[in-house]
Design a protein around this motif. Structure first.
Motif, PDB file in Angstrom:
ATOM      1  N   ILE A  72       0.792  -1.177  -0.142  1.00 30.04           N
ATOM      2  CA  ILE A  72       0.074   0.064   0.150  1.00 30.04           C
ATOM      3  C   ILE A  72       0.926   1.130   0.096  1.00 30.04           C
ATOM      4  CG2 ILE A  72      -1.677   1.326   1.150  1.00 30.04           C
ATOM      5  CD1 ILE A  72      -2.890  -1.272   2.042  1.00 30.04           C
ATOM      6  N   ASN A  73       2.033   1.294   0.792  1.00 29.07           N
ATOM      7  CA  ASN A  73       2.805   2.328   0.677  1.00 29.07           C
ATOM      8  C   ASN A  73       3.377   2.704  -0.596  1.00 29.07           C
ATOM      9  OD1 ASN A  73       2.764   3.267   3.365  1.00 29.07           O
ATOM     10  ND2 ASN A  73       4.277   1.838   4.233  1.00 29.07           N
ATOM     11  N   PHE A  74       3.739   1.665  -1.582  1.00 29.29           N
ATOM     12  CA  PHE A  74       4.260   1.926  -2.635  1.00 29.29           C
ATOM     13  C   PHE A  74       3.028   2.782  -3.531  1.00 29.29           C
ATOM     14  CE2 PHE A  74       7.062  -1.067  -1.126  1.00 29.29           C
ATOM     15  CZ  PHE A  74       8.289  -0.604  -1.235  1.00 29.29           C
ATOM     16  N   ILE A  75       1.989   2.161  -3.732  1.00 28.19           N
ATOM     17  CA  ILE A  75       0.803   2.548  -4.216  1.00 28.19           C
ATOM     18  C   ILE A  75       0.644   4.042  -4.071  1.00 28.19           C
ATOM     19  CG2 ILE A  75      -1.766   2.250  -4.564  1.00 28.19           C
ATOM     20  CD1 ILE A  75      -1.318  -0.686  -4.431  1.00 28.19           C
ATOM     21  N   MET A  76       0.471   4.444  -2.347  1.00 26.38           N
ATOM     22  CA  MET A  76       0.346   5.571  -2.167  1.00 26.38           C
ATOM     23  C   MET A  76       1.304   6.669  -2.552  1.00 26.38           C
ATOM     24  SD  MET A  76      -1.120   4.697   1.723  1.00 26.38           S
ATOM     25  CE  MET A  76      -1.058   6.370   2.258  1.00 26.38           C
ATOM     26  N   LYS A  77       2.376   6.208  -2.541  1.00 24.31           N
ATOM     27  CA  LYS A  77       3.691   7.211  -3.108  1.00 24.31           C
ATOM     28  C   LYS A  77       3.557   7.494  -4.498  1.00 24.31           C
ATOM     29  CE  LYS A  77       7.251   6.133   0.306  1.00 24.31           C
ATOM     30  NZ  LYS A  77       8.666   5.580   0.497  1.00 24.31           N
ATOM     31  N   ALA A  78       2.788   6.271  -5.148  1.00 29.12           N
ATOM     32  CA  ALA A  78       2.916   6.421  -6.663  1.00 29.12           C
ATOM     33  C   ALA A  78       1.738   7.504  -7.053  1.00 29.12           C
ATOM     34  CB  ALA A  78       2.580   5.232  -7.557  1.00 29.12           C
ATOM     35  N   ASN A  79       0.449   7.473  -6.341  1.00 34.63           N
ATOM     36  CA  ASN A  79      -0.322   8.497  -6.715  1.00 34.63           C
ATOM     37  C   ASN A  79      -0.511   9.937  -5.888  1.00 34.63           C
ATOM     38  OD1 ASN A  79      -1.656   7.940  -4.244  1.00 34.63           O
ATOM     39  ND2 ASN A  79      -2.723   6.479  -4.910  1.00 34.63           N
ATOM     40  N   ILE A 153       9.920  -1.755   6.641  1.00 30.97           N
ATOM     41  CA  ILE A 153      10.743  -2.394   5.457  1.00 30.97           C
ATOM     42  C   ILE A 153      10.213  -1.825   4.163  1.00 30.97           C
ATOM     43  CG2 ILE A 153      11.406  -4.235   4.008  1.00 30.97           C
ATOM     44  CD1 ILE A 153      11.163  -5.773   6.517  1.00 30.97           C
ATOM     45  N   SER A 154       9.038  -1.479   3.918  1.00 34.59           N
ATOM     46  CA  SER A 154       8.237  -0.760   2.663  1.00 34.59           C
ATOM     47  C   SER A 154       8.851   0.648   2.599  1.00 34.59           C
ATOM     48  CB  SER A 154       6.869  -1.063   2.562  1.00 34.59           C
ATOM     49  OG  SER A 154       6.344  -0.193   3.789  1.00 34.59           O
ATOM     50  N   LEU A 155       9.094   1.393   3.688  1.00 35.07           N
ATOM     51  CA  LEU A 155       9.729   2.600   3.601  1.00 35.07           C
ATOM     52  C   LEU A 155      10.930   2.817   3.604  1.00 35.07           C
ATOM     53  CD1 LEU A 155       7.727   4.390   6.435  1.00 35.07           C
ATOM     54  CD2 LEU A 155       7.054   4.443   4.226  1.00 35.07           C
ATOM     55  N   LEU A 156      11.798   1.623   3.728  1.00 39.15           N
ATOM     56  CA  LEU A 156      13.049   1.621   3.522  1.00 39.15           C
ATOM     57  C   LEU A 156      13.673   1.299   1.909  1.00 39.15           C
ATOM     58  CD1 LEU A 156      15.949   1.509   5.164  1.00 39.15           C
ATOM     59  CD2 LEU A 156      15.724  -0.897   5.245  1.00 39.15           C
ATOM     60  N   LEU A 157      12.719   0.500   1.303  1.00 39.62           N
ATOM     61  CA  LEU A 157      13.085  -0.016   0.008  1.00 39.62           C
ATOM     62  C   LEU A 157      12.467   1.098  -1.262  1.00 39.62           C
ATOM     63  CD1 LEU A 157      12.546  -3.871   0.457  1.00 39.62           C
ATOM     64  CD2 LEU A 157      14.939  -2.539   0.491  1.00 39.62           C
TER      65      LEU A 157
END
Length: 248
Positions: A72-79, A153-157
């Motif tokens: 979800i973090n990657f999706i939220m960063k993308a949009n 980890i999702s915020l680290l990568l």
């Protein structure tokens, strides 16, 4: 916190494939592997092998559900919504808890589906209502710890491809270096040391004792509860620290 929790829940149910995919593999393990290996395990004195492996499969479900929550973090960063939330008048703890609790709720949903399937294989909780209450507590603590870890980890990568690769490298050893599929008593040497160093070994053993044993062994359950309470606090603190680093 509730608004963020509800936002993530809506995303999850708008993308139900994320639930189906994380549940499919554990269901295959529960149904097919227990059928294939059940007869061999009966010769080792394990009566209902499905009940025996259910705790390990529940942990596998939790690990998979929490790992998918990190996406979800990657999706939220993308949009761009990730950064809009950061500048909104919302406390950092509410942001972290909102997302962590979504992964916890999905974990409970998937465990409930898994448990419903296991009832067709005559799986019951021998320790009664007290045992069921403790099972719920242990599931919550396992999911809370893992959701905080995957959030960090999702915020680290940098992207979801690397994230999924790293999480697979973490989840598979956790599962196989545990007594999820076989009795702990049959291990020896370096393999047994590796299994004993795995904290999820103790969660699986505690869940197994509550499902198979008629008596709640407080001396066995209490140390596991304390261990995972400490791990949950550390996981949440790590998630808060990583989110703070995002704003610097």
């Amino acid at each position: 916190m509730l608004n963020i929790l509800w936002r993530n829940i809506k995303w999850r149910f708008q993308n139900p494939v994320s639930i189906a995919v994380t549940l499919l593999q554990p269901l295959i393990w529960l149904v097919l592997y227990s059928a294939v290996a059940g007869q061999a395990m009966q010769r080792m004195g394990i009566g209902n092998y499905t009940a025996f492996i259910l705790p390990g499969i529940m942990v596998l479900v939790i690990l998979a559900a929490c790992c998918s929550g990190g996406i979800i973090n990657f999706i939220m960063k993308a949009n761009g919504s990730f950064y809009r939330i950061l500048i909104a008048p919302v406390s950092r703890s509410s942001i972290v808890l909102g997302q962590m609790l979504e992964a916890v709720l999905v974990s409970f949903l998937e465990v409930a589906i898994l448990w419903a399937v296991s009832t067709f294989f005559s799986v019951t909780v021998a320790s009664g209502l007290a045992g069921m209450a403790l099972i719920i507590l242990l599931i919550f603590m396992t999911a809370f710890f893992m959701s905080g870890l995957t959030y960090s980890i999702s915020l680290l990568l940098p992207n979801e491809v690397i994230y999924e690769t790293i999480m697979n490298a973490i989840v598979l050893p956790i599962f196989f270096l545990s007594p999820a599929l076989f009795p702990l008593a049959g291990l020896s040497g370096g393999l047994k040391i590796a299994v004993m160093l795995n904290p999820f070994t103790y969660i699986i053993s505690a869940l197994r004792s509550l499902i198979l044993g008629e008596t709640v062994l407080i001396g066995e359950i209490l140390p596991v509860t304390v261990l995972f309470a400490v791990m949950c606090c550390g996981s949440f603190a790590l998630a808060m620290w990583r989110l703070k680093k995002e704003t610097n």
